[in-house]
Design an enzyme around this catalytic site. Structure first.
Site: not given
Length: 218
Positions: A12, A14, A172
Site C-alpha cells: 500500500d 498512503d 496499514d
C-alpha cells in the site's frame, strides 16, 4: 508470524510507505477556503483517508456542514490543487527504503496497490524515488472497485503472474487486511499508519511490524 515464502509482494502507499497527511490537510483546506467553508484538522484527515478521494471529499464536506451539491465543485478543485501539491508535504516513513531493498534482494516482484488515483500515486512514488522498486502500480481508478474489495489485489496478482496465496499484502489499515483476506493473500500491517482512527492490532492480520525493514520472511 509465519508467512511462508511469498513469490511477490503488494505494498500500500498512503500510511504504509509515505506519510501523506500533510498533503491531504493542505489541499483540503485550500479547497474549503475557496468554498468559504471551515477548515479541517490533521486528526480528522487521519480518521478519514484510505477509501479513495471521493470518500475523503464527501466525508469532509459532511463534516463542515456543506450540502451534497457542493461535491462536484469541490472535487474539481481538489484534483487541480492535489496535482500541484502532491508530495510537497509528505515524507517517506523510516524503514521503508530498507524494507523495499530487502524484498528486492529476495528477488520478489513488487506492486503498489493504493486507493489514491493512479496518476497521483505514480507521481508520488517518482517524487520520493520509490518508483524504481515497483513492477506495476494500480490506483483506486484502475478497476471497478477499490480496497477493501479484493478485486484490485486479484487483478494485481494476475499482472504479477502469482497466486494470491503466494502474494504478500503489506498495508496499514483494515481496508488492506479485508481485501487481502477476501483475495486469499497473507497480510502484514504496519503499526504506524492511519487505519481510520481505530487500533491497528484489533484488525485480523497475519502479523504486525513497527517498520517495514523489520519484516521477517522464511
Amino acid at each position: 508470524m509465519n508467512l511462508g515464502r511469498p513469490h511477490a509482494a503488494i505494498v500500500d502507499l498512503d500510511g504504509t510507505m509515505v506519510d501523506t497527511l500533510g498533503d491531504f490537510v493542505v489541499v483540503l483546506n485550500i479547497v474549503l477556503g475557496e468554498l468559504k467553508l471551515p477548515a479541517v484538522d490533521r486528526a480528522f484527515v487521519a480518521r478519514t483517508v484510505g477509501k479513495g478521494s471521493e470518500h475523503l471529499i464527501r466525508r469532509t464536506l459532511e463534516a463542515v456542514g456543506a450540502g451534497a451539491s457542493t461535491y462536484d465543485d469541490a472535487w474539481a478543485r481538489y484534483q487541480q490543487h492535489y496535482s500541484r501539491i502532491n508530495g510537497a508535504h509528505a515524507i517517506v516513513f523510516a524503514g521503508v527504503v530498507g524494507g523495499l531493498e530487502a524484498l528486492r534482494r529476495r528477488g520478489l516482484p513488487l506492486a503498489c496497490v493504493t486507493n489514491k488515483p493512479t496518476g497521483h500515486a505514480v507521481d508520488l512514488l517518482r517524487g520520493k524515488s520509490l518508483d524504481r522498486y515497483f513492477a506495476v502500480v494500480f490506483g483506486g481508478d484502475a478497476f471497478e472497485r477499490k480496497k477493501p474489495d479484493p478485486l484490485p489485489l486479484l487483478k494485481c496478482c494476475e499482472a504479477l503472474g502469482t497466486e494470491p496465496r503466494d502474494t504478500l499484502m503489506i498495508g496499514d489499515s483494515s481496508n488492506d487486511a479485508q481485501a487481502a483476506r477476501a483475495a486469499g493473500c497473507p497480510v502484514v500491517l504496519v503499526t504506524y499508519g492511519y487505519n481510520h482512527g481505530e487500533p491497528i492490532r484489533d484488525v485480523d492480520a497475519d502479523g504486525f511490524i513497527d517498520r517495514l525493514d523489520e519484516l521477517q520472511l522464511a
